[in-house]
Enzyme design. Structure first.
Site, PDB file in Angstrom:
ATOM      1  N   ARG A  68      85.471  41.264   1.832  1.00  0.00           N
ATOM      2  CA  ARG A  68      84.220  41.540   2.335  1.00  0.00           C
ATOM      3  C   ARG A  68      84.098  41.484   3.640  1.00  0.00           C
ATOM      4  O   ARG A  68      83.107  42.028   4.115  1.00  0.00           O
ATOM      5  CB  ARG A  68      83.550  40.140   1.365  1.00  0.00           C
ATOM      6  CG  ARG A  68      81.949  40.213   1.547  1.00  0.00           C
ATOM      7  CD  ARG A  68      81.441  39.416   0.524  1.00  0.00           C
ATOM      8  NE  ARG A  68      81.542  37.830   0.962  1.00  0.00           N
ATOM      9  CZ  ARG A  68      80.485  37.266   1.793  1.00  0.00           C
ATOM     10  NH1 ARG A  68      79.391  37.976   2.135  1.00  0.00           N
ATOM     11  NH2 ARG A  68      80.608  36.132   2.348  1.00  0.00           N
ATOM     12  N   ASN A 110      64.864  40.483   6.281  1.00  0.00           N
ATOM     13  CA  ASN A 110      65.115  40.651   4.758  1.00  0.00           C
ATOM     14  C   ASN A 110      63.645  40.567   4.003  1.00  0.00           C
ATOM     15  O   ASN A 110      63.028  39.647   4.467  1.00  0.00           O
ATOM     16  CB  ASN A 110      66.223  39.710   4.241  1.00  0.00           C
ATOM     17  CG  ASN A 110      66.569  39.693   2.741  1.00  0.00           C
ATOM     18  OD1 ASN A 110      66.611  40.844   2.107  1.00  0.00           O
ATOM     19  ND2 ASN A 110      66.394  38.822   2.277  1.00  0.00           N
ATOM     20  N   HIS A 112      62.105  39.163   0.368  1.00  0.00           N
ATOM     21  CA  HIS A 112      62.733  38.567  -0.736  1.00  0.00           C
ATOM     22  C   HIS A 112      61.502  38.116  -1.708  1.00  0.00           C
ATOM     23  O   HIS A 112      60.417  37.829  -1.157  1.00  0.00           O
ATOM     24  CB  HIS A 112      63.282  37.092  -0.513  1.00  0.00           C
ATOM     25  CG  HIS A 112      63.861  36.237  -1.594  1.00  0.00           C
ATOM     26  ND1 HIS A 112      65.005  36.517  -2.127  1.00  0.00           N
ATOM     27  CD2 HIS A 112      63.158  35.324  -2.124  1.00  0.00           C
ATOM     28  CE1 HIS A 112      65.022  35.651  -2.871  1.00  0.00           C
ATOM     29  NE2 HIS A 112      64.029  34.995  -3.255  1.00  0.00           N
ATOM     30  N   ASP A 144      69.811  34.829   8.712  1.00  0.00           N
ATOM     31  CA  ASP A 144      70.956  34.156   9.331  1.00  0.00           C
ATOM     32  C   ASP A 144      72.148  34.042   8.341  1.00  0.00           C
ATOM     33  O   ASP A 144      72.179  34.900   7.416  1.00  0.00           O
ATOM     34  CB  ASP A 144      70.312  32.714   9.881  1.00  0.00           C
ATOM     35  CG  ASP A 144      70.019  31.965   8.627  1.00  0.00           C
ATOM     36  OD1 ASP A 144      70.351  32.189   7.452  1.00  0.00           O
ATOM     37  OD2 ASP A 144      69.423  30.744   8.890  1.00  0.00           O
ATOM     38  N   ASP A 148      69.035  33.995   2.208  1.00  0.00           N
ATOM     39  CA  ASP A 148      67.482  33.810   1.999  1.00  0.00           C
ATOM     40  C   ASP A 148      67.074  32.607   2.828  1.00  0.00           C
ATOM     41  O   ASP A 148      66.364  31.566   2.208  1.00  0.00           O
ATOM     42  CB  ASP A 148      67.247  33.721   0.514  1.00  0.00           C
ATOM     43  CG  ASP A 148      67.646  35.033  -0.479  1.00  0.00           C
ATOM     44  OD1 ASP A 148      67.732  36.093   0.474  1.00  0.00           O
ATOM     45  OD2 ASP A 148      67.774  34.854  -1.371  1.00  0.00           O
TER      46      ASP A 148
HETATM   47  C1  GRF Z   1      61.847  43.648  -3.893  1.00  0.00           C
HETATM   48  O1  GRF Z   1      61.331  43.211  -4.657  1.00  0.00           O
HETATM   49  C2  GRF Z   1      62.722  42.928  -2.758  1.00  0.00           C
HETATM   50  O2  GRF Z   1      62.293  41.661  -2.345  1.00  0.00           O
HETATM   51  C3  GRF Z   1      64.145  42.416  -3.498  1.00  0.00           C
HETATM   52  O3  GRF Z   1      64.495  43.525  -4.167  1.00  0.00           O
HETATM   53  C4  GRF Z   1      63.315  44.390  -4.391  1.00  0.00           C
HETATM   54  C5  GRF Z   1      63.730  45.771  -4.014  1.00  0.00           C
HETATM   55  O4  GRF Z   1      62.712  46.772  -4.452  1.00  0.00           O
HETATM   56  N1  GRF Z   1      64.994  41.951  -2.440  1.00  0.00           N
HETATM   57  P1  GRF Z   1      62.932  48.410  -4.256  1.00  0.00           P
HETATM   58  O5  GRF Z   1      64.315  48.660  -4.339  1.00  0.00           O
HETATM   59  O6  GRF Z   1      62.407  48.210  -2.781  1.00  0.00           O
HETATM   60  O7  GRF Z   1      62.067  48.930  -4.895  1.00  0.00           O
END
Ligand code: GRF
Length: 205
Positions: A68, A110, A112, A144, A148
């Site tokens: 990774r 990010n 989330h 970071d 999340d």
């Molecule tokens: C979103 O809900 C985001 O918050 C999460 O994954 C989803 C991505 O959706 N991390 P998309 O690929 O942009 O349609």
């Protein structure tokens, strides 16, 4: 369109609807930047959507690497090659390891689908439903080294409705995200987002 001021690289693994919303917002001149490349860890709808829009795309699958760590270094070098001002993880379903996070800290965000710190991890929508919360939402945060976890830039709520399942709830969260993510990027390229330790200050005009 005038000269594009800022450069964004978007990381995707799935449908890429947030990448598309962001590219659309840039196209409308709402974000003083452009999506210079879309990078995926797997062949996915989002990558194809980016390609159809004429965006530069790249696919870097972990399978070709021994660890990774090595894949993360290759990803770092690939993304750095596009010289981004801001790196946006929007539905990227792979943990970004220290070599990547450290290279872009402070300009790596990010998206989330929950109100962090509640429901971190890959199943945020399902877990919020199972827990029985009445309000969930979405968070944009700096990335970071912990999953999340980084400093929160902006959060918006989404009420849970009776009869919601994971799909209906996630669709409403995504509809909100399609405005939330471009808004954060707009503020970022206006220089109005300031990171101070764990706290983020958004400068009033
Ligand atoms: C979103 O809900 C985001 O918050 C999460 O994954 C989803 C991505 O959706 N991390 P998309 O690929 O942009 O349609």
């Amino acid at each position: 369109m005038g000269v594009v001021a800022g450069r964004m690289v978007v990381l995707v693994s799935g449908s890429g609807s947030n990448m598309e919303a962001l590219a659309d917002a840039c196209g409308r001149g709402e974000v003083d930047a452009g999506v210079v490349a879309v990078v995926a860890d797997r062949d996915c709808v989002g990558l194809k959507a980016a390609d159809s829009r004429g965006l530069q795309i790249a696919l870097l699958e972990p399978a070709g690497f021994d660890s990774r760590e090595q894949w993360s270094e290759a990803l770092r070098d690939l993304v750095a090659g596009y010289e981004p001002d801001l790196v946006v993880s929007a539905g990227f379903m792979r943990i970004l390891a220290p070599p990547f996070v450290d290279a872009f800290y402070g300009r790596l965000i990010n998206l989330h689908p929950s109100l962090l710190p509640a429901f971190a991890g890959a199943h945020a929508v399902r877990e919020a439903l199972e827990y029985g919360v009445k309000v969930t939402g979405s968070t944009v945060h700096f990335v970071d080294r912990q999953v999340d976890h980084g400093p929160i830039i902006m959060q918006k709520p989404v009420p849970v409705r009776a009869g919601d399942d994971e799909e209906t709830l996630h669709q409403r969260i995504k509809a909100l995200e399609h405005r939330l993510l471009p808004e954060v990027c707009r503020l970022w390229f206006q220089g109005r987002i300031h990171l101070q330790g764990r706290r983020v200050e958004i400068q009033e005009r």
